[in-house]
Design an enzyme around this catalytic site. Structure first.
Site, mmCIF file in Angstrom:
data_model
loop_
_atom_site.group_PDB
_atom_site.id
_atom_site.type_symbol
_atom_site.label_atom_id
_atom_site.label_comp_id
_atom_site.label_asym_id
_atom_site.label_seq_id
_atom_site.Cartn_x
_atom_site.Cartn_y
_atom_site.Cartn_z
ATOM 1 N N HIS A 144 -22.538 52.893 6.379
ATOM 2 C CA HIS A 144 -22.533 54.299 6.041
ATOM 3 C C HIS A 144 -21.308 55.001 6.537
ATOM 4 C CE1 HIS A 144 -25.432 57.982 7.012
ATOM 5 N NE2 HIS A 144 -24.437 58.300 6.204
ATOM 6 N N TYR B 181 -30.530 58.671 10.388
ATOM 7 C CA TYR B 181 -31.225 60.175 9.951
ATOM 8 C C TYR B 181 -32.710 59.997 10.712
ATOM 9 C CZ TYR B 181 -28.506 60.378 5.735
ATOM 10 O OH TYR B 181 -27.642 60.380 4.863
#
Length: 153
Positions: free
Chosen positions: A90, A29
């Site tokens: 992730h 991110y």
């Protein structure tokens, strides 16, 4: 994905003011440093300490395998909050590899072992996975020393 220090600061300020105590981010991110810096400034403003919040981040798919420890340590350094409450894999494959790539199982195992070591060192309070299938979970559970605390889907 909230990005940019000013936006991150304003968002976290409002969230803390409204009682939010859990914050979820990820290396991919691109905002871990901004979140860590903003939390250091904002927690005292809201009468809170590090122990009053729950912070989650995630290992980037590009950091799977041999690069996992370095990726984990980059997240810890970027967040600069001493430890993370939860750290997740992730994605169950390395960036740039097809999901059926035969190197992925060994890469997942190396990533998990790096996370287990940081868990044992107290850098992560819990570890888990994200986007894993039942098959990925079975394979992980067959070799792990620390069972995943979370499956985020």
């Amino acid at each position: 994905k909230v990005k940019g220090y000013k936006v991150v600061y304003q968002t976290l300020d409002a969230a803390l003011g409204h009682g939010y105590r859990s914050f979820d981010t990820a290396s991919v991110y691109g905002n871990e440093t901004d979140i860590g810096t903003a939390l250091k400034e904002l927690l005292p403003k809201h009468g809170l300490s590090r122990g009053d919040i729950f912070v989650t981040s995630k290992l980037a798919p590009a950091d799977h395998g041999a690069d996992a420890r370095a990726g984990c340590l980059r997240s810890l350094a970027a967040m600069d909050c001493g430890y993370l409450d939860l750290y997740l894999v992730h994605w169950p494959g390395r960036q740039g590899w097809k999901s059926e790539d035969p190197r992925n199982p060994a890469s997942r195992r190396q990533s998990w072992e790096a996370m287990e070591a940081l868990y044992r060192d107290g850098k992560f309070r819990a570890i888990g996975v994200s986007n894993y299938t039942a098959g990925h979970l079975r394979a992980l559970l067959a070799h792990c020393q620390v069972r995943p605390a979370v499956l985020q889907v």
